[in-house]
Enzyme design. Structure first.
Site, mmCIF file in Angstrom:
data_model
loop_
_atom_site.group_PDB
_atom_site.id
_atom_site.type_symbol
_atom_site.label_atom_id
_atom_site.label_comp_id
_atom_site.label_asym_id
_atom_site.label_seq_id
_atom_site.Cartn_x
_atom_site.Cartn_y
_atom_site.Cartn_z
ATOM 1 N N CYS A 157 0.870 -1.189 0.000
ATOM 2 C CA CYS A 157 0.000 0.000 0.000
ATOM 3 C C CYS A 157 0.901 1.231 0.000
ATOM 4 O O CYS A 157 2.098 1.126 -0.317
ATOM 5 C CB CYS A 157 -0.972 -0.020 1.177
ATOM 6 S SG CYS A 157 -0.182 0.002 2.793
ATOM 7 N N ARG A 161 -3.267 -0.728 5.390
ATOM 8 C CA ARG A 161 -3.871 -1.790 4.581
ATOM 9 C C ARG A 161 -2.949 -2.976 4.363
ATOM 10 O O ARG A 161 -3.353 -4.134 4.566
ATOM 11 C CB ARG A 161 -4.329 -1.220 3.226
ATOM 12 C CG ARG A 161 -5.489 -0.255 3.354
ATOM 13 C CD ARG A 161 -5.674 0.550 2.092
ATOM 14 N NE ARG A 161 -4.555 1.466 1.870
ATOM 15 C CZ ARG A 161 -4.365 2.185 0.778
ATOM 16 N NH1 ARG A 161 -5.228 2.084 -0.218
ATOM 17 N NH2 ARG A 161 -3.339 2.997 0.664
ATOM 18 N N ASP A 194 -8.415 3.584 1.418
ATOM 19 C CA ASP A 194 -7.426 4.003 2.414
ATOM 20 C C ASP A 194 -8.148 4.519 3.659
ATOM 21 O O ASP A 194 -8.888 5.504 3.574
ATOM 22 C CB ASP A 194 -6.578 5.115 1.774
ATOM 23 C CG ASP A 194 -5.453 5.560 2.673
ATOM 24 O OD1 ASP A 194 -5.434 5.151 3.851
ATOM 25 O OD2 ASP A 194 -4.600 6.313 2.194
#
Ligand code: 4NP
Length: 158
Positions: free
Chosen positions: A3, A9, A119
């Site tokens: 990420c 994440r 996100d």
């Protein structure tokens, strides 16, 4: 698992897949790691909100330390899986031509229609981190099924 910051994440995907692999006793065959495309959080532990949300579902992220993607990753790993389209594009431009790793979206393995894991970093403490876990758990289960099929094909070929 890749990420932007490697604190929300991708550590979640790393921790979830690692646990699924342990549950199936496959740790000696499959290695998981995670990294960020940015250098923003190198050396940091995952975001406390990610650690807490994962902990509630039985995943431990607290030992992870953020790092940035490095050139060697493209030769070392079979799959490099991005959490969103921007990070996939970043990987595609950083990858040497003809590299070993397959570059894909993690959610390309998923049953969900969504392409990208949203996100959660700039949201509040709540729902965003649960959405990350919902999407990541589903995709990692499907991914592990695929990896198991690949492993059994490799074993039969040997
Ligand atoms: P991640 O989330 O890419 O899922 O780790 C983010 C973490 C930090 C920032 C952005 C996204 N940041 O801008 O610092």
């Amino acid at each position: 698992m890749i990420c932007l910051g490697n604190i929300c994440r991708s550590p979640t995907a790393h921790g979830v897949l690692e646990k699924l692999i342990q549950n199936k006793d496959l740790s000696e065959f499959i290695e998981v790691d995670s990294a960020g495309t940015s250098n923003y959080h190198i050396g940091d532990h995952p975001d406390p909100r990610s650690i807490a949300a994962a902990q509630r579902r039985g995943y431990s992220l607290d030992k992870q330390v953020a790092r940035q993607v490095r050139a060697n990753d493209f030769e070392e790993f079979d799959y490099i899986l991005a959490m969103d389209v921007d990070n996939l594009h970043h990987l595609e431009s950083a990858a040497p031509s003809g590299c070993k790793a397959k570059l894909q979206l993690l959610l390309s393995f998923s049953n969900e229609a969504t392409e990208s894991v949203p996100d959660p970093y700039f949201g509040d403490a709540g729902q965003g981190f649960e959405v990350v876990l919902d999407l990541v758990e589903d995709a990692c289960r499907c991914l592990l099924e695929k990896l198991q099929r690949e492993l059994s094909t490799t074993k039969t070929e040997q």
